[in-house]
Design an enzyme around this catalytic site. Sequence first.
Site, PDB file in Angstrom:
ATOM      1  N   ARG A 262      52.127  58.579  63.012  1.00 14.78           N
ATOM      2  CA  ARG A 262      52.455  58.274  61.610  1.00 14.78           C
ATOM      3  C   ARG A 262      52.486  56.771  61.399  1.00 14.78           C
ATOM      4  NH1 ARG A 262      56.085  54.953  59.120  1.00 14.78           N
ATOM      5  NH2 ARG A 262      56.448  55.607  57.003  1.00 14.78           N
TER       6      ARG A 262
ATOM      7  N   HIS B 121      50.426  51.784  59.122  1.00 13.83           N
ATOM      8  CA  HIS B 121      50.357  50.334  59.299  1.00 13.83           C
ATOM      9  C   HIS B 121      49.009  49.808  59.758  1.00 13.83           C
ATOM     10  CE1 HIS B 121      54.591  50.088  58.514  1.00 13.83           C
ATOM     11  NE2 HIS B 121      54.817  51.028  59.419  1.00 13.83           N
TER      12      HIS B 121
END
Length: 136
Positions: free
Chosen positions: A94, A99
């Site tokens: 995740r 990011h």
Amino acid sequence: MPGCHGRGCLSTCRCGRTLSRGPSQRIADVLDAIERCQRYVTVLGDEADADLVGMEEDAIERNLQIIGEAVNHLPAEIIDAHPGIAWPQIRGFRNILVHQDFGVDVEIFRDVVEAHLPPLAEALRGHVADVTTHNT
């Protein structure tokens, strides 16, 4: 998702009320996102419509983010009850998705959806069944 005043707030609303999602809601979020990923992955091999494939990739990525975020907030007793699930890797993936500044290979999405999400869904469905059985 219904939230405060029907606007889907998940943490704190403008009215000042703190809203949180309990473990059963987070499990439902994970199971719903898994089901969507499994539906969407079938389109990934269809090279006939590049726009559709791109949308499916985006949809799978978003649902994998939802899974990782929901898992990140599950209580320890649920995590500990299912040691065969790669919880740190789910949370870590995740973080990579959220990011990263580069794309994830479509085959990685396919592998995650086809090989890794079914055991997660099975574990969480089993947990829900156990809780339901003990509460009736």
